[in-house]
Design a protein around this motif. Structure first.
Motif, PDB file in Angstrom:
ATOM      1  N   HIS A 152       0.829  -1.215   0.000  1.00 22.64           N
ATOM      2  CA  HIS A 152       0.000   0.000   0.000  1.00 22.64           C
ATOM      3  C   HIS A 152       0.858   1.258   0.000  1.00 22.64           C
ATOM      4  N   GLU A 153       1.795   1.340   0.922  1.00 24.84           N
ATOM      5  CA  GLU A 153       2.609   2.560   1.023  1.00 24.84           C
ATOM      6  C   GLU A 153       3.588   2.688  -0.142  1.00 24.84           C
ATOM      7  N   LEU A 154       4.108   1.582  -0.628  1.00 26.07           N
ATOM      8  CA  LEU A 154       5.013   1.668  -1.771  1.00 26.07           C
ATOM      9  C   LEU A 154       4.248   1.998  -3.049  1.00 26.07           C
ATOM     10  N   ALA A 155       2.970   1.621  -3.131  1.00 28.43           N
ATOM     11  CA  ALA A 155       2.141   2.035  -4.263  1.00 28.43           C
ATOM     12  C   ALA A 155       2.001   3.551  -4.277  1.00 28.43           C
ATOM     13  N   HIS A 156       1.895   4.149  -3.094  1.00 29.01           N
ATOM     14  CA  HIS A 156       1.864   5.615  -3.034  1.00 29.01           C
ATOM     15  C   HIS A 156       3.166   6.201  -3.591  1.00 29.01           C
ATOM     16  N   LYS A 157       4.293   5.590  -3.244  1.00 26.32           N
ATOM     17  CA  LYS A 157       5.574   6.084  -3.755  1.00 26.32           C
ATOM     18  C   LYS A 157       5.636   5.974  -5.277  1.00 26.32           C
ATOM     19  N   ILE A 158       5.096   4.905  -5.814  1.00 26.02           N
ATOM     20  CA  ILE A 158       5.063   4.744  -7.269  1.00 26.02           C
ATOM     21  C   ILE A 158       4.139   5.787  -7.888  1.00 26.02           C
ATOM     22  N   ASP A 159       3.019   6.044  -7.229  1.00 23.58           N
ATOM     23  CA  ASP A 159       2.070   7.073  -7.689  1.00 23.58           C
ATOM     24  C   ASP A 159       2.749   8.436  -7.752  1.00 23.58           C
ATOM     25  N   MET A 160       3.683   8.690  -6.844  1.00 20.30           N
ATOM     26  CA  MET A 160       4.352   9.984  -6.760  1.00 20.30           C
ATOM     27  C   MET A 160       5.385  10.216  -7.859  1.00 20.30           C
ATOM     28  N   LEU A 161       5.709   9.189  -8.621  1.00 28.39           N
ATOM     29  CA  LEU A 161       6.800   9.306  -9.588  1.00 28.39           C
ATOM     30  C   LEU A 161       6.545  10.356 -10.660  1.00 28.39           C
ATOM     31  N   ASN A 162       5.279  10.614 -10.955  1.00 29.28           N
ATOM     32  CA  ASN A 162       4.987  11.642 -11.965  1.00 29.28           C
ATOM     33  C   ASN A 162       4.405  12.903 -11.344  1.00 29.28           C
ATOM     34  N   GLY A 163       4.719  13.108 -10.055  1.00 26.67           N
ATOM     35  CA  GLY A 163       4.318  14.356  -9.415  1.00 26.67           C
ATOM     36  C   GLY A 163       3.140  14.182  -8.485  1.00 26.67           C
ATOM     37  N   GLU A 164       1.984  14.626  -8.897  1.00 29.00           N
ATOM     38  CA  GLU A 164       0.805  14.646  -8.040  1.00 29.00           C
ATOM     39  C   GLU A 164       0.387  13.239  -7.615  1.00 29.00           C
ATOM     40  N   VAL A 165       0.030  13.110  -6.338  1.00 35.74           N
ATOM     41  CA  VAL A 165      -0.450  11.830  -5.814  1.00 35.74           C
ATOM     42  C   VAL A 165      -1.954  11.771  -6.084  1.00 35.74           C
ATOM     43  N   PHE A 214      -7.569   4.807  -3.290  1.00 40.08           N
ATOM     44  CA  PHE A 214      -8.218   3.747  -4.056  1.00 40.08           C
ATOM     45  C   PHE A 214      -7.168   2.951  -4.837  1.00 40.08           C
ATOM     46  N   PHE A 215      -6.240   3.654  -5.475  1.00 40.53           N
ATOM     47  CA  PHE A 215      -5.161   2.987  -6.209  1.00 40.53           C
ATOM     48  C   PHE A 215      -4.311   2.133  -5.279  1.00 40.53           C
ATOM     49  N   ALA A 216      -3.982   2.656  -4.096  1.00 37.10           N
ATOM     50  CA  ALA A 216      -3.121   1.924  -3.167  1.00 37.10           C
ATOM     51  C   ALA A 216      -3.827   0.686  -2.619  1.00 37.10           C
ATOM     52  N   VAL A 217      -5.107   0.816  -2.257  1.00 35.12           N
ATOM     53  CA  VAL A 217      -5.855  -0.328  -1.747  1.00 35.12           C
ATOM     54  C   VAL A 217      -6.032  -1.380  -2.837  1.00 35.12           C
ATOM     55  N   CYS A 218      -6.322  -0.937  -4.063  1.00 30.11           N
ATOM     56  CA  CYS A 218      -6.456  -1.884  -5.176  1.00 30.11           C
ATOM     57  C   CYS A 218      -5.144  -2.601  -5.448  1.00 30.11           C
ATOM     58  N   SER A 219      -4.025  -1.916  -5.262  1.00 35.84           N
ATOM     59  CA  SER A 219      -2.724  -2.565  -5.438  1.00 35.84           C
ATOM     60  C   SER A 219      -2.527  -3.657  -4.395  1.00 35.84           C
ATOM     61  N   GLU A 220      -2.955  -3.406  -3.154  1.00 39.14           N
ATOM     62  CA  GLU A 220      -2.911  -4.446  -2.139  1.00 39.14           C
ATOM     63  C   GLU A 220      -3.687  -5.680  -2.588  1.00 39.14           C
ATOM     64  N   MET A 221      -4.921  -5.452  -3.028  1.00 39.11           N
ATOM     65  CA  MET A 221      -5.783  -6.556  -3.430  1.00 39.11           C
ATOM     66  C   MET A 221      -5.207  -7.298  -4.631  1.00 39.11           C
ATOM     67  N   PHE A 222      -4.646  -6.549  -5.555  1.00 44.00           N
ATOM     68  CA  PHE A 222      -4.086  -7.113  -6.782  1.00 44.00           C
ATOM     69  C   PHE A 222      -3.009  -8.147  -6.466  1.00 44.00           C
ATOM     70  N   PHE A 223      -2.166  -7.850  -5.468  1.00 41.11           N
ATOM     71  CA  PHE A 223      -1.079  -8.761  -5.137  1.00 41.11           C
ATOM     72  C   PHE A 223      -1.445  -9.778  -4.061  1.00 41.11           C
ATOM     73  N   ASP A 224      -2.405  -9.467  -3.206  1.00 42.38           N
ATOM     74  CA  ASP A 224      -2.685 -10.347  -2.082  1.00 42.38           C
ATOM     75  C   ASP A 224      -3.830 -11.318  -2.337  1.00 42.38           C
TER      76      ASP A 224
END
Length: 250
Positions: A152-165, A214-224
């Protein structure tokens, strides 16, 4: 490039011990769906992650090698086919023993009104800063039960790569923003509608906080819990499969 040379040197000279690696895999059943080749690449990424990130204990907490390897392994699952460079923008992982309180946080609602309050958190990713994790929550992550605070938290870091979260990470060539937005917007609005009708959704209601969550939670579900997630949110699953370059749910 010096960074690439250094990484090759690390991979050639260092390793994660079998005992630590086997312990990390045993603690995270969700990783068992990976092939032998994928596990080998995950192990290499985790080694680089551990070499390049600084683990900082909070509240006098003692962070062991077992903890570091487990966090690093879960953190590298989203970047299995994206590469360690996805995490170049931060260097520190702050580990708390359990959930931590953030005081006097300001939140702006839809009407522009600022609200101030305290938040009890299991993790947080700071823009241009560290990732914060509660070890008690890491212990519950990656068990194939739909929860993974590290992803979840690393998905946020990936989201930040292009600026706005904003729930839209830097999409790859061939991916279309319109298709991404259509899939995510429809699923997000559906979740909001369920909550407004006082229905209990399958997805964690925290995902309704905003598109980034929503993106971060969905990333959790996607992998878990990828198979169930693909059933419930096929459109979002396909977009995440294209972005992460993985298909854990088939």
């Amino acid at each position: 490039m010096f960074k690439n040379w250094r990484r090759k040197r690390v991979l050639a000279r260092e390793s994660i011990s079998d005992a630590l690696w086997d312990g990390a895999l045993a603690a995270s059943p969700a990783l068992r769906r990976l092939s032998a080749d994928e596990l080998a690449r995950l192990r290499a990424l985790a080694l680089l992650f551990l070499h390049e990130k600084r683990f900082e204990p909070a509240r006098g907490f003692a962070v062991t090698d077992e903890m570091r390897v487990r966090i690093g392994t879960l953190a590298c699952l989203p970047i299995l086919n994206l590469g360690i460079g996805s995490y170049d923008a931060f260097t520190s992982i702050i580990v708390y023993p359990d959930e931590f309180l953030v005081r006097d946080r300001e939140v702006v609602d839809e009407d522009g009104v600022v609200h101030t309050g305290d938040d009890l958190l299991s993790g947080e990713a700071w823009e241009q800063g560290p990732v914060l994790l509660a070890w008690s929550e890491v212990e519950q992550s990656g068990k194939g039960e739909g929860y993974n605070v590290v992803v979840h938290e690393l998905a946020h870091k990936i989201d930040m790569l292009n600026g706005e979260v904003d729930g839209v990470p830097p999409l790859h060539a061939g991916m279309r923003l319109a298709e991404w937005s259509a899939a995510f917007d429809e699923a997000y609005e559906s979740l909001l509608d369920q909550l407004e009708r006082d229905e209990e959704p399958w997805l964690d209601p925290y995902a309704a906080e905003d598109p980034a969550e929503f993106f971060a939670v969905c990333s959790e579900m996607f992998f878990d819990v990828p198979e169930r997630f693909a059933e419930e949110y096929r459109g979002v699953y396909e977009q995440l499969a294209a972005f992460y370059k993985q298909r854990p749910g088939g």
